[in-house]
Design a protein around this motif. Sequence first.
Motif, PDB file in Angstrom:
ATOM      1  N   GLY A 128       0.810  -1.214   0.000  1.00 36.74           N
ATOM      2  CA  GLY A 128       0.000   0.000   0.000  1.00 36.74           C
ATOM      3  C   GLY A 128       0.841   1.260   0.000  1.00 36.74           C
ATOM      4  O   GLY A 128       0.531   2.229  -0.699  1.00 36.74           O
ATOM      5  N   THR A 129       1.916   1.251   0.769  1.00 40.27           N
ATOM      6  CA  THR A 129       2.793   2.416   0.842  1.00 40.27           C
ATOM      7  C   THR A 129       3.478   2.668  -0.495  1.00 40.27           C
ATOM      8  O   THR A 129       3.535   3.804  -0.969  1.00 40.27           O
ATOM      9  N   ILE A 138       4.790  11.046  -3.748  1.00 39.17           N
ATOM     10  CA  ILE A 138       5.326  11.499  -2.465  1.00 39.17           C
ATOM     11  C   ILE A 138       6.450  10.568  -2.041  1.00 39.17           C
ATOM     12  O   ILE A 138       6.598   9.463  -2.553  1.00 39.17           O
ATOM     13  N   ASP A 139       7.245  11.045  -1.091  1.00 38.41           N
ATOM     14  CA  ASP A 139       8.364  10.227  -0.619  1.00 38.41           C
ATOM     15  C   ASP A 139       7.883   9.218   0.423  1.00 38.41           C
ATOM     16  O   ASP A 139       6.725   9.225   0.836  1.00 38.41           O
ATOM     17  N   ILE A 146       0.892   9.261   6.228  1.00 40.04           N
ATOM     18  CA  ILE A 146      -0.556   9.279   5.985  1.00 40.04           C
ATOM     19  C   ILE A 146      -1.177   7.893   5.861  1.00 40.04           C
ATOM     20  O   ILE A 146      -2.374   7.747   6.086  1.00 40.04           O
ATOM     21  N   ALA A 147      -0.374   6.880   5.529  1.00 37.97           N
ATOM     22  CA  ALA A 147      -0.962   5.566   5.236  1.00 37.97           C
ATOM     23  C   ALA A 147      -0.636   4.475   6.244  1.00 37.97           C
ATOM     24  O   ALA A 147      -1.274   3.426   6.218  1.00 37.97           O
TER      25      ALA A 147
END
Length: 174
Positions: A128-129, A138-139, A146-147
């Motif tokens: 997921g990341t 995004i990094d 956020i995840a």
Amino acid sequence: MDAKCIARAGLMVALLAASAQVMLPFGPVPFTLQTFVLAMIPAVLDRRTAVLTVVAYVLLGAVGLPVFSGFMGGFGALVGPTGGFLWGFILGMVAAGVLDRALPARIPAYPRTLASAAVLLLVSYVCGTVQLMAFLSIDLWGALTIAVAPFIVPDAVKLVCGARVGVSVARVLS
């Protein structure tokens, strides 16, 4: 696969779909009860059926049935920002089965199920990341913020409870 096995797998698919709808929107990744049900699956089903159950759930969503969080479905959900978590459920269940097979038979059902569920969740987090990073450009730190970070404690609680319920259900069913 016998009728009991198919019925249990079907019930687990239904529970996954229902648990996806118990959600709180939380940024791009919603908070759902799927982790609870995913933690039950290694206890209730054999390794092969567990993987096939999660594959069936993801395929039902991919073909458009509204089984993903927020009553979403369709292939777009699998290639969107949170799709990696869904793919990760499949890969995680495979990893959980590999771990279960590698663990000594003398390990009791609850710690065995809890370890399998933790591996499943870790793989889902990784998948997921990675997909979220690619989708949102995004990094790693941003994606983890956020995840993953907001979900670690609630997911740990859901794993502990789901594994316990799964072991209890398996005991009753055997």
